[in-house]
Design a protein around this motif. Structure first.
Motif, short mmCIF file in Angstrom:
data_model
loop_
_atom_site.label_atom_id
_atom_site.label_comp_id
_atom_site.label_asym_id
_atom_site.label_seq_id
_atom_site.Cartn_x
_atom_site.Cartn_y
_atom_site.Cartn_z
N MET A 182 0.85 -1.20 0.00
CA MET A 182 0.00 0.00 0.00
C MET A 182 0.88 1.25 0.00
O MET A 182 1.73 1.41 0.87
CB MET A 182 -0.87 0.00 1.27
N LEU A 183 0.66 2.10 -0.96
CA LEU A 183 1.43 3.34 -1.02
C LEU A 183 0.72 4.40 -0.20
O LEU A 183 -0.46 4.68 -0.39
CB LEU A 183 1.55 3.81 -2.48
N LYS A 184 1.42 5.00 0.73
CA LYS A 184 0.82 6.02 1.57
C LYS A 184 1.51 7.35 1.31
O LYS A 184 2.71 7.41 1.09
CB LYS A 184 0.96 5.64 3.04
N HIS B 267 4.57 -9.74 -13.07
CA HIS B 267 4.48 -9.18 -11.72
C HIS B 267 3.10 -9.51 -11.14
O HIS B 267 2.23 -8.64 -11.05
CB HIS B 267 4.69 -7.66 -11.75
N THR C 237 2.09 -10.05 -8.17
CA THR C 237 1.74 -9.45 -6.87
C THR C 237 2.45 -8.11 -6.69
O THR C 237 3.47 -7.83 -7.31
CB THR C 237 2.14 -10.37 -5.70
N VAL C 238 1.86 -7.29 -5.80
CA VAL C 238 2.45 -6.01 -5.38
C VAL C 238 2.40 -5.99 -3.86
O VAL C 238 1.31 -6.04 -3.26
CB VAL C 238 1.67 -4.81 -5.95
N ASP C 239 3.55 -5.93 -3.25
CA ASP C 239 3.63 -5.93 -1.78
C ASP C 239 2.83 -7.08 -1.16
O ASP C 239 2.15 -6.93 -0.15
CB ASP C 239 3.13 -4.60 -1.22
N GLY C 240 2.89 -8.24 -1.81
CA GLY C 240 2.23 -9.43 -1.28
C GLY C 240 0.77 -9.58 -1.65
O GLY C 240 0.15 -10.61 -1.38
N THR D 169 -1.85 -8.46 -8.05
CA THR D 169 -1.91 -7.36 -9.01
C THR D 169 -3.27 -7.37 -9.71
O THR D 169 -3.77 -8.42 -10.09
CB THR D 169 -0.80 -7.49 -10.06
N SER E 112 -3.34 2.20 -4.10
CA SER E 112 -2.56 1.09 -3.52
C SER E 112 -1.36 0.68 -4.37
O SER E 112 -0.44 0.04 -3.87
CB SER E 112 -3.47 -0.13 -3.34
N ARG F 266 -1.64 -1.40 -6.87
CA ARG F 266 -1.93 -2.74 -7.39
C ARG F 266 -2.61 -2.71 -8.76
O ARG F 266 -2.55 -3.68 -9.52
CB ARG F 266 -2.84 -3.49 -6.43
N LYS G 231 4.18 4.37 -9.95
CA LYS G 231 2.87 3.89 -9.56
C LYS G 231 1.75 4.88 -9.92
O LYS G 231 0.58 4.60 -9.69
CB LYS G 231 2.84 3.61 -8.05
#
Length: 559
Positions: A1-3, A205, A207-210, A213, A297, A299, A325
């Motif tokens: 998750m991008l914050k 790819h 997945t993204v951060d687990g 995608t 996120s 994703r 992203k």
């Protein structure tokens, strides 16, 4: 998750300085001896906006609202739509419980038919010199065809020279920049190329951060945003957003998007990508906040939408500082031979507007507030803010952002709300978004070349360099002239055959399109045929005849 990575201390200082600045007499645009003669005693009116995604608030809790209150004594209790707009309008009409002011956002004809609004002609004549200056050239297009009176003030009265956006503020097929980077920034034009690229990236790819995608996501589950599933068919076929119709530029004949081969081709493609696991299965169930959270996120690889619908997600991604992203807009069409027309041509919309209701406590005071708001210095306030605090002016008189703190107040979601840009830049009587100020500056900061150049990140510049362009809009074809535009602004009388057609057509699409998309590919044709069997019972010919008639009248100068 991008914050978002925010420096709260610096922002707190910035807000404090902004609020302090607004309490100073030197920062009171619009003050004049004439204004001092008006009744500036404190009063609070209610203002309901048929637009969603904003928090209810008092205008005076924002910097802009407080400044305007100091000029006029007027405050506003601002309330925004939650849920379905048609339902809310129906409840208002049935109860007769109207606020002082309503911004219609598409419910104008229903509210007008119910007698919710008062005519503004006499009020404008007595108290509206700035209203007449801004809207005068458009008065004939604003009049109700039934009685010739003006009931509301629209948002598209462009002033000065037409100022197009260097960036893309309308519709597009958006793609995560990491996808383009992965494949060395290829030029993709067609729908097949778009989804092939997304599929290839997702395979590399998964997945993204687990988390898994997501290839493509839609906002179709939100009732008021179902058009984001309907509209791509017209854009893919080379038409701008004319609502539910495609209008031939030579014959000016309109035909519905629903039930066409263009719609079938688009929906069948979504069925294919769903079968491949590329479509987010929550596209028809999540709300708008959940949708925006997914975009933020990192994703999601692609989506179709209009830039103004996803502003908070865009701002949050920008604040997070990870350019790869963020998303890039693409003018995707069915076939490479089609000329895209995503960018809107100049137009005038008369049924998305603000009006004073029959329950208004003091229409005279309200119209004076609107007139004061339409002074150019206040139009600068609601778009640019306060000189030397939220924007600067160079030696040539050009507006720009001198530093990151000025830029941040425009770009950051919470700062934009606190200052008031989020609340005052739309849904109020205002200049059209493509306007130019009297000194040649763009009315909208997003249309100002100096601002656009200064706001591009290193990632933006890398993307633009890769495609050999200077602005994102250069990826798109320039709009062709369409004197009727937009056809979606054509008001249909409540209960008329044409209005009944649109309601039933939308109901059928809400029922069948998700079923077609999410079903097995082997069942697609059967469900499409079931849909068309029902659709063909509707009076499509009568609807197309009516829209064609209005379009051709507009071309002839008759609004």
């Amino acid at each position: 998750m991008l914050k978002p990575l925010l420096k709260t201390t610096g922002l707190a200082v910035l807000l404090a300085s902004l609020l302090a600045g607004c309490n100073s007499s030197s920062s009171s645009p619009g003050a004049s001896p004439a204004a001092e003669k008006d009744d500036n005693s404190p009063v609070t009116f209610s203002y309901y906006m048929f637009s969603s995604g904003k928090k209810d608030t008092l205008a005076s809790e924002t910097t802009i609202g407080k400044e305007l209150q100091q000029q006029t004594g007027v405050d506003w209790k601002m309330e925004y739509l939650v849920g379905d707009s048609a339902t809310k309008a129906g409840v208002m009409i049935a109860s007769g419980d109207y606020p002082d002011v309503i911004a219609s956002s598409g419910e104008m004809s229903k509210l007008l038919d119910a007698g919710a609004y008062i005519p503004l002609d006499d009020l404008i004549e007595k108290y509206g010199p700035n209203i007449k200056k801004v809207y005068g050239p458009y008065f004939d297009k604003m009049r109700n065809p039934e009685d010739g009176k003006i009931y509301a003030l629209p948002y598209t009265a462009n002033q000065g020279e037409y100022s197009g956006s260097p960036n893309v503020g309308g519709g597009a097929f958006w793609i995560q920049r990491s996808v383009l980077k992965e494949f060395n920034y290829p030029k993709i034009t067609t729908l097949d190329e778009y989804f092939d690229l997304i599929e290839d990236y997702k395979e590399k790819h998964p997945t993204v951060d687990g988390a898994e995608t997501i290839g493509f996501v839609s906002l179709a589950g939100v009732a008021n945003n179902f058009f984001t599933l309907q509209n791509p068919a017209m854009h893919l076929a080379g038409y701008p957003n004319d609502g539910g119709v495609m209008v031939d530029t030579k014959t000016h004949v309109a035909r519905t998007v629903a039930g066409t081969e263009e719609q079938k081709r688009w929906i069948k493609k979504l069925n294919e990508i769903n079968a491949k696991g590329l479509l987010d299965p929550e596209s028809f169930t999540m709300n708008k906040d959940q949708y925006l959270a997914k975009l933020t996120s990192g994703r999601v690889l692609g989506y179709f939408n209009y830039a103004w619908q996803i502003g908070d997600a865009s701002k949050n991604l920008l604040a997070a500082g990870i350019d790869e992203k963020r998303y890039a807009p693409l003018p995707i069409v069915f076939d490479s031979s089609i000329k895209d027309q995503y960018i809107d041509p100049p137009g005038f919309v008369n049924n998305y507007a603000t009006g004073i209701t029959v329950n208004a406590k003091d229409p005279e005071r309200i119209i004076k507030y609107f007139d004061n708001l339409l002074k150019e210095e206040n139009q600068i306030l609601i778009q640019w803010g306060i000189k030397d605090q939220t924007y600067s002016v160079d030696e040539k008189g050009r507006f720009y952002y001198a530093n990151d703190e000025q830029r941040k107040i425009h770009d950051d979601v919470e700062l934009g709300r606190k200052f008031g840009f989020t609340y005052f830049s739309n849904d109020w009587p205002r200049y059209g978004g493509e306007s130019t100020l009297s000194d040649g500056n763009a009315f909208s900061p997003g249309n100002q070349p100096e601002v656009v150049a200064s706001t591009y990140t290193e990632g933006d510049k890398k993307f633009l360099d890769a495609y050999g362009i200077k602005t994102f809009s250069e990826l798109f074809n320039k709009p062709e002239e369409r004197p009727w535009f937009p056809a979606w602004s054509i008001a249909l009388e409540q209960g008329s055959p044409e209005q009944v057609f649109t309601t039933k057509s939308d109901d059928l699409q809400r029922k069948y399109l998700p079923e077609m998309i999410l079903g097995a590919p082997s069942n697609f044709d059967k469900i499409w045929n079931d849909y068309m069997a029902e659709f063909n019972k509707l009076d499509k010919a009568g609807y197309e005849k009516k829209i064609t008639e209005v379009v051709q009248n507009r071309v002839a100068g008759k609004w």
